[in-house]
Scaffold this motif. Structure first.
Motif, short mmCIF file in Angstrom:
data_model
loop_
_atom_site.label_atom_id
_atom_site.label_comp_id
_atom_site.label_asym_id
_atom_site.label_seq_id
_atom_site.Cartn_x
_atom_site.Cartn_y
_atom_site.Cartn_z
N GLY A 105 0.82 -1.20 0.00
CA GLY A 105 0.00 0.00 0.00
C GLY A 105 0.85 1.25 0.00
N ALA A 106 0.32 2.31 -0.59
CA ALA A 106 1.00 3.61 -0.58
C ALA A 106 0.70 4.37 0.71
CB ALA A 106 0.56 4.44 -1.79
N HIS A 107 -0.42 4.06 1.35
CA HIS A 107 -0.84 4.68 2.61
C HIS A 107 -0.84 6.20 2.54
CE1 HIS A 107 -0.73 0.70 4.33
NE2 HIS A 107 0.49 0.55 3.86
N MET A 108 -1.22 6.74 1.38
CA MET A 108 -1.18 8.18 1.20
C MET A 108 -2.19 8.90 2.09
SD MET A 108 -2.69 6.49 -1.44
CE MET A 108 -4.25 6.40 -2.29
N LEU A 109 -3.37 8.32 2.33
CA LEU A 109 -4.36 8.96 3.19
C LEU A 109 -3.98 8.84 4.66
CD1 LEU A 109 -7.47 7.74 1.22
CD2 LEU A 109 -6.78 10.12 1.48
N GLN A 110 -3.59 7.65 5.08
CA GLN A 110 -3.20 7.44 6.47
C GLN A 110 -1.98 8.29 6.83
OE1 GLN A 110 -4.85 5.45 8.92
NE2 GLN A 110 -3.57 6.78 10.15
N ASN A 111 -0.99 8.31 5.95
CA ASN A 111 0.21 9.11 6.22
C ASN A 111 -0.11 10.60 6.28
OD1 ASN A 111 1.74 6.79 6.35
ND2 ASN A 111 2.51 6.97 4.26
N ALA A 112 -1.03 11.05 5.42
CA ALA A 112 -1.42 12.46 5.43
C ALA A 112 -2.12 12.81 6.74
CB ALA A 112 -2.31 12.77 4.23
N PHE A 113 -2.98 11.90 7.19
CA PHE A 113 -3.65 12.14 8.48
C PHE A 113 -2.63 12.15 9.61
CE2 PHE A 113 -5.49 10.52 12.42
CZ PHE A 113 -6.37 11.56 12.69
N ASP A 114 -1.77 11.15 9.64
CA ASP A 114 -0.77 11.07 10.71
C ASP A 114 0.11 12.32 10.75
OD1 ASP A 114 -1.76 8.57 11.39
OD2 ASP A 114 -0.14 7.46 10.40
N LYS A 115 0.51 12.80 9.59
CA LYS A 115 1.35 14.00 9.52
C LYS A 115 0.64 15.22 10.09
CE LYS A 115 3.57 17.15 6.29
NZ LYS A 115 3.78 17.48 4.88
N ASN A 116 -0.66 15.31 9.88
CA ASN A 116 -1.41 16.51 10.26
C ASN A 116 -2.23 16.37 11.54
OD1 ASN A 116 -1.02 18.49 7.96
ND2 ASN A 116 -1.48 16.60 6.87
N LYS A 117 -2.20 15.20 12.17
CA LYS A 117 -3.04 14.93 13.34
C LYS A 117 -2.85 15.96 14.46
CE LYS A 117 -1.91 11.15 15.15
NZ LYS A 117 -1.69 9.75 15.47
N ASP A 118 -1.62 16.27 14.81
CA ASP A 118 -1.37 17.23 15.89
C ASP A 118 -1.89 18.62 15.52
OD1 ASP A 118 -0.21 15.22 17.39
OD2 ASP A 118 1.85 15.77 16.85
N ARG A 119 -1.67 19.02 14.29
CA ARG A 119 -2.16 20.33 13.82
C ARG A 119 -3.69 20.37 13.85
NH1 ARG A 119 -2.59 25.32 13.69
NH2 ARG A 119 -2.93 26.36 11.71
N ILE A 120 -4.33 19.29 13.43
CA ILE A 120 -5.79 19.22 13.44
C ILE A 120 -6.32 19.33 14.87
CG2 ILE A 120 -7.78 17.71 12.99
CD1 ILE A 120 -6.12 16.63 10.56
N MET A 121 -5.69 18.61 15.78
CA MET A 121 -6.12 18.68 17.18
C MET A 121 -5.96 20.09 17.74
SD MET A 121 -7.44 15.82 17.67
CE MET A 121 -7.82 16.03 19.39
N GLN A 122 -4.88 20.76 17.36
CA GLN A 122 -4.67 22.14 17.80
C GLN A 122 -5.74 23.07 17.22
OE1 GLN A 122 -2.49 23.23 20.18
NE2 GLN A 122 -3.70 25.08 20.00
N LEU A 123 -6.08 22.88 15.96
CA LEU A 123 -7.14 23.69 15.34
C LEU A 123 -8.47 23.49 16.06
CD1 LEU A 123 -6.29 23.03 11.59
CD2 LEU A 123 -6.24 25.27 12.71
N ILE A 124 -8.79 22.25 16.39
CA ILE A 124 -10.05 21.96 17.09
C ILE A 124 -10.02 22.56 18.49
CG2 ILE A 124 -11.47 20.11 18.06
CD1 ILE A 124 -10.64 18.45 15.53
N LYS A 125 -8.90 22.40 19.17
CA LYS A 125 -8.78 22.96 20.53
C LYS A 125 -8.95 24.47 20.50
CE LYS A 125 -5.61 23.25 24.49
NZ LYS A 125 -6.04 24.60 24.82
N THR A 126 -8.33 25.14 19.56
CA THR A 126 -8.44 26.59 19.43
C THR A 126 -9.88 27.01 19.17
OG1 THR A 126 -6.17 26.75 18.61
CG2 THR A 126 -7.63 28.60 18.11
N ALA A 127 -10.57 26.26 18.29
CA ALA A 127 -11.97 26.58 17.99
C ALA A 127 -12.86 26.37 19.21
CB ALA A 127 -12.45 25.72 16.82
N VAL A 128 -12.63 25.27 19.94
CA VAL A 128 -13.42 25.01 21.16
C VAL A 128 -13.15 26.09 22.20
CG1 VAL A 128 -13.72 23.42 23.10
CG2 VAL A 128 -13.65 22.54 20.76
N ASP A 129 -11.91 26.47 22.39
CA ASP A 129 -11.56 27.53 23.35
C ASP A 129 -12.24 28.84 22.98
OD1 ASP A 129 -10.00 25.75 24.77
OD2 ASP A 129 -8.08 26.54 24.03
#
Length: 134
Positions: A105-129
């Motif tokens: 597998g190329a795992h292009m979707l999983q790798n893209a999510f893994d790369k951006n997971k921390d940034r996504i969580m920060q975006l959600i935390k900022t929006a919730v705050d």
């Protein structure tokens, strides 16, 4: 969530293997709301997307499709009829290997999510705050 989906979409497209570009072009982000849940999805509706993402078990693939791929990649060195013959030989060798071991597998979707997971969580935390401070 929308920004996070766009981040994953961008990196998935960058890492998608390309032959005709159909798979890369089919990757799209979507964001939906379901009650209190906001759901971001990045994916493709192309039938072979899952096999490219996760790989496949051993099977006999269509040799003609592989020969077309060999042609697009310019892997044969001959010209005219000898090029077509060489492309078919290469395609058969690839098909027999896939029959024996499957594909990775190329795992292009999983790798893209893994790369951006921390940034996504920060975006959600900022929006919730921001919402909870109002």
């Amino acid at each position: 969530v929308r920004t996070g989906a766009l981040l994953v979409d961008r990196d998935a497209k960058i890492n998608t293997p390309v032959d005709t570009g159909r798979l890369r072009a089919s990757i799209v982000p979507s964001v939906t709301a379901d009650g209190n849940d906001i759901i971001g999805i990045v994916g493709s509706n192309v039938i072979y997307a899952a096999a490219v993402e996760t790989g496949s078990r051993p099977h006999m693939p269509p040799v003609d499709a592989i020969a077309t791929w060999v042609h697009h990649k310019g892997l044969a060195s001959g010209r005219g009829k000898s090029q077509i013959s060489e492309e078919r030989s290469i395609a058969w060798a690839i098909a027999l290997k896939i029959k024996r071991v499957g594909t990775q597998g190329a795992h292009m979707l999983q790798n893209a999510f893994d790369k951006n997971k921390d940034r996504i969580m920060q975006l959600i935390k900022t929006a919730v705050d921001k919402v909870t401070k109002q």
